[in-house]
Design an enzyme around this catalytic site. Sequence first.
Site, PDB file in Angstrom:
ATOM      1  N   LYS A 117     -10.542  13.856 -11.516  1.00 28.12           N
ATOM      2  CA  LYS A 117     -10.794  12.578 -10.843  1.00 28.12           C
ATOM      3  C   LYS A 117     -11.028  12.760  -9.357  1.00 28.12           C
ATOM      4  CE  LYS A 117      -9.130   9.038 -13.920  1.00 28.12           C
ATOM      5  NZ  LYS A 117      -8.342   7.819 -14.090  1.00 28.12           N
ATOM      6  N   LYS A 199     -18.012  12.262 -26.060  1.00 26.02           N
ATOM      7  CA  LYS A 199     -17.141  11.221 -26.591  1.00 26.02           C
ATOM      8  C   LYS A 199     -17.645   9.842 -26.157  1.00 26.02           C
ATOM      9  CE  LYS A 199     -12.325  10.169 -26.482  1.00 26.02           C
ATOM     10  NZ  LYS A 199     -11.107  10.267 -25.723  1.00 26.02           N
ATOM     11  N   LYS A 202     -16.489   3.969 -22.252  1.00 23.55           N
ATOM     12  CA  LYS A 202     -16.917   2.690 -21.682  1.00 23.55           C
ATOM     13  C   LYS A 202     -17.534   2.887 -20.303  1.00 23.55           C
ATOM     14  CE  LYS A 202     -12.153   1.974 -20.353  1.00 23.55           C
ATOM     15  NZ  LYS A 202     -10.898   1.528 -20.893  1.00 23.55           N
TER      16      LYS A 202
END
Length: 336
Positions: A117, A199, A202
């Site tokens: 991140k 994968k 969203k």
Amino acid sequence: MEEQVKKKKVLSLIQPSGTPTLGNYLGALKNWNEIAEEYDCAFGVADLHAITVRQDPAKFREQIRNMYALLIAIGLDPEKNILFVQSQVPTHAQLAWILDCYTQFGEMSRMTQFKDKSKTHADNVNVGLFAYPALMAADILLYQADLVPVGADQKQHLEIARDIADRFNGIYGQTFTSPEPLFVKEGARVMSLADPTKKMSKSDANPKGFISMLDTPDVIMKKFKSAVTDSDACVKYAEGKDGVNNLMSIYSACTGKSYDAIEAEFAGKGYGDFKVAVAEAAIEELRPVQDKFNQLINERAYLEDCMKQNAEIATKISQRTLDKAMKKIGFYQFKG
Ligand code: TRP
């Protein structure tokens, strides 16, 4: 009366960062219902975790409410389970600070999600993003959870929660239950419809890659019709057929049919028929959840009542653990 066997405690939270996908549903959320049957459960909306990346205030507020409603809509009963919003239970932030002080910089630096991140959000590598696993440990330890259902991406965070619990217990004596992972029956691992080697997510820039749990039937149909397959024109589960394999696994998860049965059903038929069937199965799978969600989201007073009552219960339970930890550390205790 017959004495009841004490059920094990399970806790899990989900971040209110956008509507979960069909993949999140089939892979994890759907299982929460079964878990709720078997264990003594607390589920929550991890809104404190969500601000480690910047959120738009109006959207954030809506997403918290939507996620809370969605948890009820998937079938979790707010009377039988503890169903809370993390920021409405002050003990989480309180214990998180304490646990920060029992967590080493070095061990936190090894968290792979932080490393990832801090690359994807290079402009906002804040201390909260770094300390996030200690907040997650607080979530878990406050309820003395025995088991935490986690996917692969959260395994390392659960391990550090255990390490923190064991370390604290080692210094002060038994205070926190050391949580174990709850491996649930392998849900479907749903891949992107646009790139079936990735994968389903969203946050995919291509909206055709994912089905949101709240997509309308029309949108779901369209997305499945444009799903990437291959040029074999043969519905068969096989290596190298990632797109078809993915559709088969979705179809199987929604209908309970085996791969053999699916191959037989579509023998001699093209992908067109197959895609429509998968879309219809997904639409039917999501329909009851969507209906319930649409009903709940208009019952604002009811939702807020649930939030308030559950926040109260969660605060009461978690306060006991917080008090115990604070007492052991030596925070001032009133005598009277
Ligand atoms: N960090 C988890 C995620 O992003 C959410 C989470 C927060 C959580 N607190 C938790 C999961 C406690 C399990 C237990 O998916």
